[in-house]
Motif scaffolding. Sequence first.
Motif, PDB file in Angstrom:
ATOM      1  N   ARG A 138       0.841  -1.206   0.000  1.00 44.48           N
ATOM      2  CA  ARG A 138       0.000   0.000   0.000  1.00 44.48           C
ATOM      3  C   ARG A 138       0.873   1.252   0.000  1.00 44.48           C
ATOM      4  N   VAL A 139       1.937   1.217   0.808  1.00 39.37           N
ATOM      5  CA  VAL A 139       2.850   2.366   0.853  1.00 39.37           C
ATOM      6  C   VAL A 139       3.504   2.574  -0.513  1.00 39.37           C
ATOM      7  N   ALA A 140       3.874   1.475  -1.170  1.00 38.38           N
ATOM      8  CA  ALA A 140       4.525   1.582  -2.485  1.00 38.38           C
ATOM      9  C   ALA A 140       3.577   2.219  -3.497  1.00 38.38           C
ATOM     10  N   ALA A 141       2.320   1.800  -3.464  1.00 39.36           N
ATOM     11  CA  ALA A 141       1.337   2.385  -4.381  1.00 39.36           C
ATOM     12  C   ALA A 141       1.177   3.881  -4.101  1.00 39.36           C
ATOM     13  N   ALA A 142       1.135   4.241  -2.818  1.00 42.37           N
ATOM     14  CA  ALA A 142       0.971   5.655  -2.448  1.00 42.37           C
ATOM     15  C   ALA A 142       2.219   6.467  -2.810  1.00 42.37           C
ATOM     16  N   THR A 143       3.390   5.857  -2.663  1.00 41.05           N
ATOM     17  CA  THR A 143       4.634   6.556  -3.013  1.00 41.05           C
ATOM     18  C   THR A 143       4.670   6.824  -4.512  1.00 41.05           C
ATOM     19  N   ALA A 144       4.237   5.824  -5.289  1.00 39.74           N
ATOM     20  CA  ALA A 144       4.176   6.008  -6.745  1.00 39.74           C
ATOM     21  C   ALA A 144       3.244   7.169  -7.091  1.00 39.74           C
ATOM     22  N   ALA A 145       2.068   7.176  -6.441  1.00 41.85           N
ATOM     23  CA  ALA A 145       1.090   8.234  -6.712  1.00 41.85           C
ATOM     24  C   ALA A 145       1.673   9.599  -6.368  1.00 41.85           C
ATOM     25  N   SER A 146       2.351   9.671  -5.224  1.00 42.30           N
ATOM     26  CA  SER A 146       2.887  10.970  -4.801  1.00 42.30           C
ATOM     27  C   SER A 146       4.008  11.432  -5.716  1.00 42.30           C
ATOM     28  N   ARG A 147       4.632  10.518  -6.451  1.00 41.02           N
ATOM     29  CA  ARG A 147       5.672  10.911  -7.404  1.00 41.02           C
ATOM     30  C   ARG A 147       5.128  10.972  -8.837  1.00 41.02           C
ATOM     31  N   GLY A 148       3.802  10.885  -8.964  1.00 43.68           N
ATOM     32  CA  GLY A 148       3.183  11.037 -10.268  1.00 43.68           C
ATOM     33  C   GLY A 148       3.423   9.877 -11.220  1.00 43.68           C
ATOM     34  N   ARG A 149       3.660   8.699 -10.654  1.00 43.41           N
ATOM     35  CA  ARG A 149       3.907   7.531 -11.503  1.00 43.41           C
ATOM     36  C   ARG A 149       2.628   6.718 -11.688  1.00 43.41           C
ATOM     37  N   ASP A 150       2.534   6.065 -12.835  1.00 44.62           N
ATOM     38  CA  ASP A 150       1.404   5.170 -13.067  1.00 44.62           C
ATOM     39  C   ASP A 150       1.761   3.801 -12.495  1.00 44.62           C
ATOM     40  N   ALA A 151       1.155   3.473 -11.365  1.00 42.08           N
ATOM     41  CA  ALA A 151       1.507   2.242 -10.663  1.00 42.08           C
ATOM     42  C   ALA A 151       1.145   0.987 -11.461  1.00 42.08           C
ATOM     43  N   ASN A 152       0.199   1.123 -12.386  1.00 43.53           N
ATOM     44  CA  ASN A 152      -0.184  -0.055 -13.177  1.00 43.53           C
ATOM     45  C   ASN A 152       0.809  -0.367 -14.283  1.00 43.53           C
TER      46      ASN A 152
END
Lengths: 398, 398
Positions: free
Chosen positions: A372-386
Amino acid sequence: MLTFIATHRKFALTAQKTLTQTFVPSPTGTARQSWLCMHQVYWPKECSTRSPMAHTLLEQEIHSQPDTIRAVLSQSAHTAAVAARIITHDPYAVFIAARGTSDNAARYAQYLFGMMLQLPVGLATPSLTTLYGVALRFRQALVLGISQSGRSPDICEYVASARRQSALTVAITNKPESPLAQAAAYHLDITAGIEQSVAATKTYTNQLATIALLTGHLAGDGRLLDALDELPDVLAGVLAIPQATIDAAAQLIATGSAAMSIGRGLQYATALEAALKIKELSGLPVEGYSSADVLHGPVTTVERHFPVMLSGDTGVSHHDTAQLIERVRAAGARIVVASSSRDHYSAADVALPIPVCDERLAPIATIVAWQRVAAATAASRGRDANAPIGLNKVTETR
Amino acid sequence: MLTFIATHRKFALTAQKTLTQTFVPSPTGTARQSWLCMHQVYWPKECSTRSPMAHTLLEQEIHSQPDTIRAVLSQSAHTAAVAARIITHDPYAVFIAARGTSDNAARYAQYLFGMMLQLPVGLATPSLTTLYGVALRFRQALVLGISQSGRSPDICEYVASARRQSALTVAITNKPESPLAQAAAYHLDITAGIEQSVAATKTYTNQLATIALLTGHLAGDGRLLDALDELPDVLAGVLAIPQATIDAAAQLIATGSAAMSIGRGLQYATALEAALKIKELSGLPVEGYSSADVLHGPVTTVERHFPVMLSGDTGVSHHDTAQLIERVRAAGARIVVASSSRDHYSAADVALPIPVCDERLAPIATIVAWQRVAAATAASRGRDANAPIGLNKVTETR
């Protein structure tokens, strides 16, 4: 205030009690999170294990884990039969071939087989087969190949080479029809269903649960099998950690230009997988360590405000993890802790509370928090987690 | 212009020829180093292997390696006797317990034993013994303990536990009187002399040379033993890489907030040790990878200008390493290559030319270049390389 959502009311109440006892106000206070105080328990009847915030494919898969992990238990009879075959074979040791996320599952198996079966376990170097063309002399070893897709050519070749000798070979995959499943004498299906996100989440936890199920049968340990039955609720507890807490952890990590992820014993696998997940999804360089190895050099990279991710539990590694937290805190690190232990929280800047469970299964619960933290970190850095940059779902290395 | 200093005139001339053939002007040119052109060979009679620039204790030890590596060869008769004992024991597999730098030596042994002896090798998890209190059932395995000081309690306990069973135990240390040397049935002295710097340099190369010597005797491979004889000159060739080149590599690495170190096969050990050395000495977070593993996720952390350190040679991993260089270059990385291969240079921003030698010994030569880069990186970041922050010479983990 902490809002706690659980699939069973009993579990929510137990968690409330445990967490209330666990979370004491921080002695130094100021910079800590203010949520370490809990007043309410939600037990929404209508609440499925899929959080309303699970809007991305990745998050849906992360939130499906209480369900997918349950599917592993349906494989118990077949797994018991494979275990019986292994016991008859009486392997002197185990060698496990895997890459990436599956290699972290192999690391978990290395500790679990060692603890429960007193079996020496080595992690394979598949390039000896594919690069140097060596046919290792396995004799009567047990050789496991672990791969989500079952399509890594190097893992297949390693297992096929071992089978041509007298090794007993077992494939652990999510694809019964895959080349790896065909290459091995026996196959354990992790039954995680189709995983569409590039970053492995439910396949990792199902690999670990499959390894635990196999070990439970090999060791004839009913307590471990019982604990597996309760795992879906434990995972639901991890999914109920408030998103604000997850986001706070992600923000702490994302502010650094690099981070360190540490775990000891069984949680070493968690540390490695948490580091890989953050790397894959957010592109931040994060290295995973055992707390023993971190003291042999890498501790020098911990400077003031350096983000450190710690994975712990209430098991036998508890004291060592507590000491390590002190050490990195003294170096000025900012610390995110995912653990079921109260001692580990007192020094954390952000705490991810994991419900207490059998220490042998704690890595399965703990990694869900880091996913969950990894997904949120991706979001906060503007990355597409998918669709992490530069990655494919099946990585075909030779 | 490249100035080449060697202990033997013959070697200097051979190197001149090889390097002249190897170094072609860079096709893209602009940002590359200008030293890839060689006009002169120095063979100063009065020149010892200690460079005049070796002013710190660490640098003195780095520059002493042609001499210290020679001492390993003096152990040949004893090592041959231990090899004979191992052959009689006929181990089914090898398990190696080590920490930190010694763990990277163990990684080298994992590949070398696999390649040359077809023996499966597992790297130990000592915490199974010290943390979980497990006595692994080793039966007739070979169990190696590797430790510079011979004083790591966890390595000693792991080896002692293995010896209480029917495993054959061998200690590889720099201290014949150490607890580890006493705990094992046999001892191989790496004879590196007193190492005063906290960061291991000559003890690492002597550990690798000891492992190569043992393997040469176990496999009855005269070619490997002959190649060991020539290793001091090869190392002298690495020490003759101009300091300006080393500094250019250090500057490239130090400008990043993190870096990645990559090697394949035998050079995987080099990648890990190079990463550890930079971390220990300069405090930069650098993670070591095999090129196979880097594609399973970590490649996403390579962004524009991200520093990547690559270790290669002209051996069988050559093609894979070349492909990996292309991949990280395409991602925008800035690349330092330490290799004996011309193909690896063509895409490098800074090239550290390693003299061609037997590929099985190339990791010993290659790491010396990275040790020099690590010392220079520490200097450029204002760190005292003799006393890295937060480290002790003997790390006593349990």
